[in-house]
Design a protein around this motif. Structure first.
Motif, PDB file in Angstrom:
ATOM      1  N   LEU A   1      -6.250   2.695  -3.429  1.00 21.74           N
ATOM      2  CA  LEU A   1      -6.541   2.058  -2.023  1.00 21.74           C
ATOM      3  C   LEU A   1      -7.810   2.325  -1.689  1.00 21.74           C
ATOM      4  CD1 LEU A   1      -3.194   2.240   0.016  1.00 21.74           C
ATOM      5  CD2 LEU A   1      -4.021   0.268  -1.363  1.00 21.74           C
TER       6      LEU A   1
ATOM      7  N   GLY B   1       0.778  -1.168  -0.039  1.00 21.12           N
ATOM      8  CA  GLY B   1       0.043   0.099   0.065  1.00 21.12           C
ATOM      9  C   GLY B   1       0.839   1.227  -0.106  1.00 21.12           C
TER      10      GLY B   1
ATOM     11  N   GLY C   1      -8.044   0.485   2.879  1.00 22.77           N
ATOM     12  CA  GLY C   1      -6.917  -0.141   3.108  1.00 22.77           C
ATOM     13  C   GLY C   1      -6.791  -1.354   1.963  1.00 22.77           C
ATOM     14  N   ARG C   2      -7.762  -1.541   1.096  1.00 20.33           N
ATOM     15  CA  ARG C   2      -7.567  -2.629   0.198  1.00 20.33           C
ATOM     16  C   ARG C   2      -7.397  -2.062  -1.273  1.00 20.33           C
ATOM     17  NH1 ARG C   2     -11.574  -4.748  -3.270  1.00 20.33           N
ATOM     18  NH2 ARG C   2     -12.909  -3.403  -2.360  1.00 20.33           N
ATOM     19  N   PRO C   3      -6.199  -2.573  -1.918  1.00 18.56           N
ATOM     20  CA  PRO C   3      -5.907  -2.156  -3.232  1.00 18.56           C
ATOM     21  C   PRO C   3      -6.945  -2.595  -4.326  1.00 18.56           C
ATOM     22  CG  PRO C   3      -4.579  -4.289  -2.931  1.00 18.56           C
ATOM     23  CD  PRO C   3      -5.294  -3.711  -1.551  1.00 18.56           C
TER      24      PRO C   3
END
Length: 561
Positions: free
Chosen positions: A277, A237, A280-282
């Motif tokens: 992002l 991230g 918090g997730r790509p």
């Protein structure tokens, strides 16, 4: 120091004053040669006093710009003038270029003739601050433009094309976006340990399309192994920067030597990669390249790209999760009605927004909570003049600008002064009221300041409500400044209430009387904040609201410091 410069009977005292001051002082003859320099200028310049005597500034410090034209004007007409001295001295400075602001006066010599006395103050740090502020302004303007141009639909391909078209040429010569593919319908899954990116969109100057095509390779997907810069961004991230990259560094991006040669053939010298992002997730990755005479990327480019990528990631993720029937207006409303930032853990907040009448568009009301160092949380309640789409756009600009200013950590009254100054300077044509409340759990205090906004209220542990009257400075956008801060005790169990005028304002009633009506409400202080707000709105509601209503409640958590 020459005695003819000193008032009669005050020679020693004047010498002590001139030589003891922290301000650089110089005396020049009619040819701008130094007759005297005080110790402060010796320390600032790094040159001994004897090296100045009989010589001009340019002869002693050629890397300093001397305002000779201004000085000769002072000698000619005797009118004091300000001038700027800039450049580098023998004293190293972390700021690089140094800057002084000086005032020059003509003085008559007892034996005839004239000289100049200059008194200066270094403003290098202030100049750097103003430069940084200007950079922040430009970044904010870029982000505002992106907000209007990127994510206009809930179609993922359209959003990615809008993003790369905005990034090139705004930030780079070429740009490309890849989206993390989680569904492998119609295609075999990637090899174990690989992550699949779907090539979505790219943008490059005319004639450079071949670069994007060859870099992407055949097929609609790229399977990325571990150890590659792109994969590193997605896994951790964090962005990746390769300025003036070597062939070895290019291969960390592509893994394929042939693609590194493509970069070279196109004249690409610098790369910047950042993940998209959300929560918090790509969801994807953005690659930017600069070529030819373009400058390498700097820290400001990195910060700006991350902010743009954050906004784009939200749009892309929304396109995945929602159907195409959602309109752009509803998407704008959802974005503008986002919850405020999470406060410090020692503070709990809850908020409500109710549009007036049957409106489906958010208006000019906004609220925010901004976590600051030392366990503090800044609560914000604002109201931009007007209603509807234009007020909503202005509100978004004002909220973003205030967040940028609040990050400086300044006192609440100074934040409002700077907010007011910048809004007036940028020419934003809508006035706004704003209330700030800085909650300090460690001190058990709340420091407030108002720019023409209604006063906050406090819901006590026994359920009673008190209006906290405080000085109300001029609204935001007037350029008048002069806001005042007031610090209040915030005991545990007491809930702070910030609100816009739609909560209390009633047609035909005096606004102060309407505000005092808050003190007739009794709230369930021992219940969750959401229950308190529901009770407050139910008590004050009278059919459809005539204006938008925003309410923000905050209180200290038990057992948290």
């Amino acid at each position: 120091m020459p005695q003819w410069l000193l008032p009669e009977g005050a020679g020693l005292a004047a010498r002590q004053l001139v030589e003891g001051t922290m301000a650089p002082i110089v005396v020049l003859d009619a040819q701008l040669r130094h007759l005297y320099v005080n110790p402060a200028w010796v320390r600032a310049s790094g040159v001994p006093a004897t090296a100045f005597l009989g010589r001009t500034l340019g002869e002693v410090l050629p890397d300093l710009h001397s305002p000779d034209d201004v000085l000769f004007e002072v000698l000619a007409d005797g009118q004091p003038r300000e001038a700027t001295i800039s450049g580098t001295t023998e004293v190293a400075s972390p700021l690089g270029q140094r800057l002084w602001r000086a005032v020059y006066h003509r003085m008559e010599l007892p034996e005839g003739g004239v000289c100049l006395c200059g008194i200066g103050v270094e403003i290098s740090s202030l100049r750097r601050y103003l430069d940084d502020l200007e950079t922040a302004h430009r970044r904010l303007a870029l982000l505002d433009a992106a907000a209007a141009r990127v994510g206009t639909t809930l179609d993922i391909d359209t959003t990615c094309q809008e993003l790369v078209d905005f990034l090139a040429p705004s930030l780079a010569d070429l740009a490309a976006v890849g989206i993390v593919e989680e569904e492998f319908t119609g295609a075999p899954p990637p090899p174990p340990g690989f992550l699949r990116l779907r090539k979505v969109r790219g943008s490059a100057p005319p004639g450079w399309e071949w670069v994007l095509h060859q870099l992407g390779g055949p097929g609609p997907y790229i399977d990325v192994p571990r150890g590659v810069a792109t994969r590193h961004c997605l896994d951790f991230g964090r962005p990746w920067l390769g300025n003036l990259a070597s062939d070895e560094l290019f291969q960390k991006v592509t893994v394929d030597p042939e693609r590194a040669r493509i970069f070279r053939a196109a004249g690409v010298h610098s790369l910047l990669i950042t993940p998209l992002l959300t929560a918090g997730r790509p969801v994807g990755v953005v690659l930017l390249g600069r070529a030819g005479a373009s400058q390498p990327f700097d820290d400001n480019d990195l910060v700006t790209l991350q902010a743009l990528a954050g906004r784009a990631a939200v749009s892309i993720d929304s396109a995945r999760r929602y159907s195409y029937e959602h309109t752009m207006a509803l998407e704008l409303q959802r974005a503008l009605l986002s919850e405020p930032r999470a406060p410090h853990p020692a503070v709990e907040v809850a908020a409500r927004y109710l549009p007036s009448g049957r409106s489906v568009l958010v208006g000019g009301d906004w609220y925010d909570s901004i976590p600051l160092p030392d366990s503090r949380t800044l609560l914000v309640m604002g109201d931009v003049m007007g209603h509807g789409f234009q007020a909503a756009v202005a509100m978004s600009q004002y909220r973003s600008l205030l967040r940028t200013i609040a990050a400086s950590g300044a006192a609440v009254d100074k934040i409002l002064d700077e907010f007011d100054r910048q809004v007036a300077h940028l020419g934003l044509d809508r006035l706004a009221t704003c209330l700030l409340a800085l909650v300090d759990p460690a001190a058990g205090t709340c420091t407030t300041a108002s720019a023409g906004h209604l006063p906050p209220a406090a819901a006590r542990p026994d359920g009673s409500v008190d209006v906290l009257w405080l000085p109300a400075g001029p609204p935001i956008g007037t350029g008048l400044g002069s806001h005042e801060a007031l610090t209040l005790r915030l005991d545990r169990g007491t809930t702070l209430l910030l609100y816009t005028d739609g909560l209390v304002e009633r047609r035909g009633a005096d606004i102060d009387t309407s505000v005092q009506a808050l003190e007739t409400v009794r709230l369930p202080a021992d219940r969750p904040l959401d229950d308190m707000l529901d009770t407050l709105l139910a008590h004050l509601a009278n059919g459809a609201y005539e204006d938008d209503v925003a309410v923000l409640a905050a209180r200290l958590r038990d057992g948290c410091e």
